[in-house]
Design a protein around this motif. Structure first.
Motif, mmCIF file in Angstrom:
data_model
loop_
_atom_site.group_PDB
_atom_site.id
_atom_site.type_symbol
_atom_site.label_atom_id
_atom_site.label_comp_id
_atom_site.label_asym_id
_atom_site.label_seq_id
_atom_site.Cartn_x
_atom_site.Cartn_y
_atom_site.Cartn_z
ATOM 1 N N GLN A 117 -3.221 10.896 0.806
ATOM 2 C CA GLN A 117 -2.573 11.086 -0.506
ATOM 3 C C GLN A 117 -3.388 10.387 -1.601
ATOM 4 O OE1 GLN A 117 -0.284 13.389 -0.111
ATOM 5 N NE2 GLN A 117 -0.741 12.910 2.027
ATOM 6 N N ASN A 118 -3.857 9.177 -1.309
ATOM 7 C CA ASN A 118 -4.649 8.446 -2.301
ATOM 8 C C ASN A 118 -5.921 9.224 -2.643
ATOM 9 O OD1 ASN A 118 -2.851 6.352 -2.627
ATOM 10 N ND2 ASN A 118 -3.796 5.078 -1.040
ATOM 11 N N ARG A 119 -6.533 9.791 -1.604
ATOM 12 C CA ARG A 119 -7.758 10.565 -1.837
ATOM 13 C C ARG A 119 -7.453 11.766 -2.753
ATOM 14 N NH1 ARG A 119 -9.992 14.866 -0.869
ATOM 15 N NH2 ARG A 119 -8.198 15.661 0.299
ATOM 16 N N ALA A 120 -6.369 12.479 -2.431
ATOM 17 C CA ALA A 120 -6.022 13.671 -3.215
ATOM 18 C C ALA A 120 -5.596 13.306 -4.637
ATOM 19 C CB ALA A 120 -4.914 14.445 -2.504
ATOM 20 N N LEU A 121 -4.979 12.136 -4.784
ATOM 21 C CA LEU A 121 -4.565 11.699 -6.132
ATOM 22 C C LEU A 121 -5.806 11.435 -6.990
ATOM 23 C CD1 LEU A 121 -1.640 9.351 -5.115
ATOM 24 C CD2 LEU A 121 -1.430 11.100 -6.890
ATOM 25 N N ILE A 122 -6.818 10.815 -6.386
ATOM 26 C CA ILE A 122 -8.030 10.471 -7.137
ATOM 27 C C ILE A 122 -8.865 11.719 -7.431
ATOM 28 C CG2 ILE A 122 -10.251 9.236 -6.985
ATOM 29 C CD1 ILE A 122 -8.676 7.096 -5.337
ATOM 30 N N SER A 123 -8.946 12.610 -6.421
ATOM 31 C CA SER A 123 -9.822 13.781 -6.602
ATOM 32 C C SER A 123 -9.207 14.829 -7.531
ATOM 33 C CB SER A 123 -10.126 14.419 -5.249
ATOM 34 O OG SER A 123 -8.941 15.014 -4.757
ATOM 35 N N GLY A 124 -7.948 14.642 -7.907
ATOM 36 C CA GLY A 124 -7.330 15.587 -8.833
ATOM 37 C C GLY A 124 -6.731 16.810 -8.141
ATOM 38 N N GLU A 125 -6.666 16.779 -6.773
ATOM 39 C CA GLU A 125 -6.073 17.927 -6.058
ATOM 40 C C GLU A 125 -4.549 17.879 -6.064
ATOM 41 O OE1 GLU A 125 -7.690 17.992 -2.008
ATOM 42 O OE2 GLU A 125 -9.460 17.031 -2.868
ATOM 43 N N MET A 126 -4.006 16.749 -6.473
ATOM 44 C CA MET A 126 -2.561 16.530 -6.330
ATOM 45 C C MET A 126 -1.821 16.994 -7.583
ATOM 46 S SD MET A 126 -0.309 15.245 -4.210
ATOM 47 C CE MET A 126 -1.148 14.109 -3.122
ATOM 48 N N ASP A 127 -1.234 18.199 -7.521
ATOM 49 C CA ASP A 127 -0.428 18.612 -8.671
ATOM 50 C C ASP A 127 1.028 18.188 -8.440
ATOM 51 O OD1 ASP A 127 0.585 20.359 -6.816
ATOM 52 O OD2 ASP A 127 -0.362 22.142 -7.678
ATOM 53 N N ARG A 156 0.840 -1.208 0.000
ATOM 54 C CA ARG A 156 0.000 0.000 0.000
ATOM 55 C C ARG A 156 0.870 1.252 0.000
ATOM 56 N NH1 ARG A 156 -3.466 -0.284 5.077
ATOM 57 N NH2 ARG A 156 -3.995 1.871 4.602
ATOM 58 N N ILE A 157 1.923 1.224 0.835
ATOM 59 C CA ILE A 157 2.829 2.387 0.892
ATOM 60 C C ILE A 157 3.551 2.538 -0.442
ATOM 61 C CG2 ILE A 157 4.888 3.349 2.002
ATOM 62 C CD1 ILE A 157 4.035 1.914 4.595
ATOM 63 N N ASP A 158 4.079 1.414 -0.960
ATOM 64 C CA ASP A 158 4.849 1.466 -2.210
ATOM 65 C C ASP A 158 4.013 2.021 -3.346
ATOM 66 O OD1 ASP A 158 7.029 0.345 -0.969
ATOM 67 O OD2 ASP A 158 6.615 -1.703 -1.646
ATOM 68 N N GLU A 159 2.753 1.567 -3.389
ATOM 69 C CA GLU A 159 1.880 1.990 -4.478
ATOM 70 C C GLU A 159 1.621 3.495 -4.403
ATOM 71 O OE1 GLU A 159 -2.418 0.458 -5.811
ATOM 72 O OE2 GLU A 159 -1.009 -1.096 -5.121
ATOM 73 N N CYS A 160 1.339 3.969 -3.193
ATOM 74 C CA CYS A 160 1.064 5.394 -2.997
ATOM 75 C C CYS A 160 2.304 6.223 -3.349
ATOM 76 C CB CYS A 160 0.640 5.623 -1.548
ATOM 77 S SG CYS A 160 0.465 7.348 -1.103
ATOM 78 N N VAL A 161 3.470 5.790 -2.841
ATOM 79 C CA VAL A 161 4.704 6.536 -3.097
ATOM 80 C C VAL A 161 5.021 6.514 -4.596
ATOM 81 C CG1 VAL A 161 7.214 6.547 -2.674
ATOM 82 C CG2 VAL A 161 5.620 6.226 -0.768
ATOM 83 N N PHE A 186 -0.168 5.569 7.841
ATOM 84 C CA PHE A 186 -1.299 5.061 7.049
ATOM 85 C C PHE A 186 -2.404 6.112 6.877
ATOM 86 C CE2 PHE A 186 0.864 1.055 7.889
ATOM 87 C CZ PHE A 186 0.992 0.646 6.565
ATOM 88 N N ASP A 187 -2.549 7.005 7.851
ATOM 89 C CA ASP A 187 -3.466 8.143 7.645
ATOM 90 C C ASP A 187 -2.980 8.984 6.466
ATOM 91 O OD1 ASP A 187 -5.069 7.449 9.712
ATOM 92 O OD2 ASP A 187 -4.276 8.926 11.139
ATOM 93 N N TRP A 188 -1.680 9.186 6.430
ATOM 94 C CA TRP A 188 -1.076 9.976 5.353
ATOM 95 C C TRP A 188 -1.293 9.290 3.997
ATOM 96 C CZ3 TRP A 188 3.157 8.599 2.194
ATOM 97 C CH2 TRP A 188 3.699 9.618 1.425
ATOM 98 N N VAL A 189 -1.104 7.958 3.951
ATOM 99 C CA VAL A 189 -1.312 7.214 2.697
ATOM 100 C C VAL A 189 -2.755 7.409 2.211
ATOM 101 C CG1 VAL A 189 -1.529 4.870 1.720
ATOM 102 C CG2 VAL A 189 0.514 5.480 3.054
ATOM 103 N N ARG A 190 -3.710 7.273 3.142
ATOM 104 C CA ARG A 190 -5.132 7.441 2.769
ATOM 105 C C ARG A 190 -5.384 8.831 2.198
ATOM 106 N NH1 ARG A 190 -6.301 3.896 6.751
ATOM 107 N NH2 ARG A 190 -5.985 5.433 8.381
#
Ligand SMILES: [Zn+2]
Length: 480
Positions: free
Chosen positions: A393-403, A342-347, A387-391
């Motif tokens: 980041q994943n949320r922001a990656l999906i919602s398009g907030e992550m530039d 999960r961490i590897d995928e997010c990173v 793991f809170d941080w991973v969640r």
């Protein structure tokens, strides 16, 4: 709020204030090299590595010393059985130990002193204890530490001269003449212990000359001599497994404070050999004490042989607070595997999104992680923060907030935290050229809209153990 550790010496959680900041001297009792280390041993070494990495993260300049006990009762017995030389026998297990330590991603300690290279320092300490009347040579030729004389030498030796600093001992039932020659004994057997063991036939070729005749050092004096030689007569942190608190660490304190250290000074009553003692708790395996007969006895190399990686073993060994007994299970290792992926995928996704952009580290993860770890190294809370941080980041990656800039900044924060956890990235494997050629042929077939051919090539790649994934930046190969 600053860094706090539970100090066995005071039985309380204390602010960490090193003797001469930013320098920190850290000593952890290392392996006795008579066999492969089991994961119970390695829980302690991973714990020491975590303490060192966290102190470095907090800006301290750590000198990390881990001794290698290469002469001791168990080793002598095994050398006697195998007929090998001491150096040959211990050299083999020292190499294996260091390889295991490396596979768990532990930073190599700055010093790895071997006991046999510090015999002179041990003799010097014993000589001073004899001169001070705290040690004596018995009729068997061995030299013993007199607990009774130590406890009553306060007025002239200057030190606290207190036997029983780490554990509470009851001296009322003790007979003052009782002696123990073996390196390991229990709390019900508080007795004069051997500093120098006179040579006996079973020692074979393992002996050194000394003012008290040929012989070899006791185990406890080894750590006193090695730690003080490399870190000075007083230093900040001494670590080890909780089973070492008595008699090993108690004896280290008595020898070091009673002798006045290698410098042989008269100490003030407040001066201590070690300021903070940290002890790691036991490890159970599949709910029970590890034993060869129960089939739950694991070495690092056994687990690697079963297909688990060093980083999976490492992350499971440091998933619980160091002062809690931890139950290590194979199911837990499977859990570590999925946590790490999960961490590897997010990173990996953040890295993709950042696409080489550089940005200063975002404060959120670092602050929350620091707050958890400052609290006596509360690593289980540290993992929850991760793991809170991973969640998030994943949320922001999906919602398009992550530039790209935000991704780079979160990535920089993760890299700082990971320098403490020591997980490292998932080892990447480059596909061999013939697989790359197949993937290129498949991409060309897709471009030409020859889907039958591209599908056939995908199957061929899969059969060779690789998976081709189409991403916005083109096809990527990973191990299937
Ligand atoms: Zn030790």
């Amino acid at each position: 709020m600053g860094l706090k550790f539970h100090n066995t010496l005071t039985r309380s959680v204390e602010d960490f204030v090193p003797l001469t900041p930013p320098a920190v001297g850290l000593y952890c009792c290392g392996p006795t090299v008579y066999d492969f280390g089991h994961i119970g041993n390695f829980r302690t070494f991973v714990f020491a590595d975590l303490v060192r990495r966290y102190l470095e993260f907090r800006g301290y300049q750590v000198t990390h010393v881990m001794n290698v006990t290469d002469v001791e009762d168990k080793i002598i017995r095994r050398v006697h059985e195998t007929g090998e030389s001491l150096a040959e026998f211990t050299g083999r297990y020292t190499d294996a130990f260091l390889a295991d330590l490396g596979s768990l991603n532990c930073l190599p300690p700055h010093h790895l002193p071997r006991a046999t290279a510090h015999i002179d320092g041990m003799i010097q300490l014993i000589r001073r204890l004899v001169e001070r009347g705290i040690a004596y040579q018995a009729a068997d030729g061995s030299v013993y530490f007199s607990i009774d004389r130590y406890r009553h030498s306060e007025r002239w030796a200057g030190c606290a001269c207190q036997y029983g600093q780490l554990v509470n001992l009851n001296f009322d039932d003790q007979r003052p003449t009782e002696r123990v020659a073996s390196d390991e004994y229990d709390k019900d057997n508080v007795a004069d212990f051997a500093l120098w063991k006179a040579r006996v036939p079973d020692d074979g070729a393992v002996f050194w000359p000394s003012p008290w005749g040929e012989g070899r050092p006791g185990w406890h004096i080894e750590c006193s001599a090695m730690s003080m030689a490399l870190l000075g007569d007083s230093f900040d942190l001494h670590l080890g497994g909780e089973d070492l608190a008595f008699p090993h660490h108690e004896d280290e304190i008595a020898q070091s404070e009673g002798s006045g250290g290698l410098a042989g000074e008269i100490w003030s009553k407040n001066r201590r050999f070690v300021k903070y003692w940290l002890h790691g708790a036991h490890l159970l395996v599949e709910g029970r004490k590890m034993s060869k007969s129960l089939g739950n006895f694991h070495t690092v190399r056994d687990l690697v042989g079963r297909g688990f990686s060093g980083r999976e073993i490492r992350s499971l060994l440091m998933s619980a607070h160091y002062r809690e007994t931890f139950n290590f299970t194979l199911a837990g290792l499977e859990g570590s595997r999925s946590d790490l992926s999960r961490i590897d995928e997010c990173v990996g996704k953040l890295r993709e999104r950042a696409a080489g952009t550089v940005a200063p580290a975002a404060p959120g993860l670092i602050e929350a992680f620091t707050e958890a770890m400052d609290d006596d190294l509360n690593v289980s809370r540290g993992w929850a923060v991760v793991f809170d941080w991973v969640r998030e980041q994943n949320r922001a990656l999906i919602s398009g907030e992550m530039d790209a800039t935000r991704a780079a900044s979160e990535l920089a924060a993760w890299e700082r935290v990971d320098r403490v956890l020591g997980l490292g990235g998932k080892p990447t494997e480059e596909a061999p050229p013939e697989i790359v050629a197949l993937a290129e042929a498949r991409a060309a077939a897709k471009l030409a809209k020859d889907f039958a051919r591209s599908d056939a090539l995908r199957v061929e790649i899969k059969a060779a153990g690789w998976i081709v994934e189409d991403t916005p930046k083109g096809p990527k190969l990973k191990r299937g």
